[in-house]
Design an enzyme around this catalytic site. Structure first.
Site, PDB file in Angstrom:
ATOM      1  N   CYS A  82      11.631 -40.933  41.501  1.00 21.68           N
ATOM      2  CA  CYS A  82      11.846 -42.110  40.667  1.00 21.68           C
ATOM      3  C   CYS A  82      12.279 -43.296  41.544  1.00 21.68           C
ATOM      4  CB  CYS A  82      12.826 -41.800  39.544  1.00 21.68           C
ATOM      5  SG  CYS A  82      12.782 -42.993  38.178  1.00 21.68           S
ATOM      6  N   HIS A 190       9.766 -36.987  37.304  1.00 22.67           N
ATOM      7  CA  HIS A 190      10.910 -36.145  37.662  1.00 22.67           C
ATOM      8  C   HIS A 190      10.449 -34.687  37.722  1.00 22.67           C
ATOM      9  CE1 HIS A 190      14.297 -39.051  37.260  1.00 22.67           C
ATOM     10  NE2 HIS A 190      13.390 -39.696  36.533  1.00 22.67           N
ATOM     11  N   GLU A 192      12.114 -32.125  38.571  1.00 19.17           N
ATOM     12  CA  GLU A 192      13.174 -31.235  38.086  1.00 19.17           C
ATOM     13  C   GLU A 192      13.206 -31.150  36.565  1.00 19.17           C
ATOM     14  OE1 GLU A 192      15.177 -35.259  37.873  1.00 19.17           O
ATOM     15  OE2 GLU A 192      13.622 -34.292  39.086  1.00 19.17           O
TER      16      GLU A 192
END
Length: 209
Positions: A82, A190, A192
């Site tokens: 990001c 993202h 994750e």
């Protein structure tokens, strides 16, 4: 002793979720804001949420800019998430003009809310969206073509060098959702938060170490 991946703590970002995801794919991770640990690490990860200028100011205040830039220029594996992608460029339009690290030519732009293609879309761009490869890369080994990843952002990078773009995504306008140059990798999404495809992406990044 196995060398660790340095997960940079500059006072922002969801560090624990990124740490957990990296450890889940077998990486040894240390959350740190110590320049020496960043320089000694086998790889560097910079996640980021919030404002571009705040991120840059925090890195500078903590003395992390120089070791971060040095690590990337020396060819150490780097993963930016990001804001960790956006700060690689020369400047951002966020809150006027905010200078970035300037490692690559290009600007970070806000989604054009007044464009006809954005008329039915909200900013920030939040949720799942398709990622289309511009060229092949081992980073996407084992990931289905045009897989969906999770995004949360109001700005996007506009690289001057098109060869830097590994993958694109469309949200009203097309934008670079992944960039790569050798072992420097950065994603607008993202990983994750992107479930199975995100974990596989992180595992593939670990193979660069």
């Amino acid at each position: 002793m196995t060398k660790r991946v340095a997960l940079i703590d500059y006072g922002r970002g969801n560090l624990r979720s990124v740490q957990k995801a990296l450890e889940q794919v077998g990486l040894n991770v240390a959350i740190t804001r110590r320049p020496a640990e960043i320089l000694d690490a086998c790889a560097v990860v910079l996640p980021g949420v919030g404002a571009f200028k705040d991120c840059m100011d925090s890195l500078e205040r903590l003395g992390l800019t120089e070791p971060l830039v040095r690590s990337i220029r020396d060819g150490k594996p780097y993963l930016g998430i990001c804001l960790g992608l956006q700060i690689l460029f020369e400047e951002s339009e966020e809150f006027g003009r905010a200078p970035g690290l300037g490692l690559f030519p290009g600007k970070v732009r806000r989604f054009p809310s007044d464009a006809p293609s954005m008329s039915d879309l909200k900013v920030p761009h939040m949720g799942w969206n398709r990622v289309r490869l511009a060229r092949s890369s081992e980073l996407f080994d084992g990931i289905p073509p045009e897989a969906h990843f999770y995004f949360v952002h109001s700005f996007y990078a506009d690289p001057s060098d098109g060869d830097l773009i590994l993958a694109k995504t469309k949200y009203g306008v097309p934008f670079a959702s992944v960039i790569q140059k050798e072992r420097m990798v950065a994603t607008q999404f993202h990983p994750e938060k992107s479930q199975r495809s995100g974990l596989r992406f992180l595992r593939n990044f670990g193979d660069l170490l």
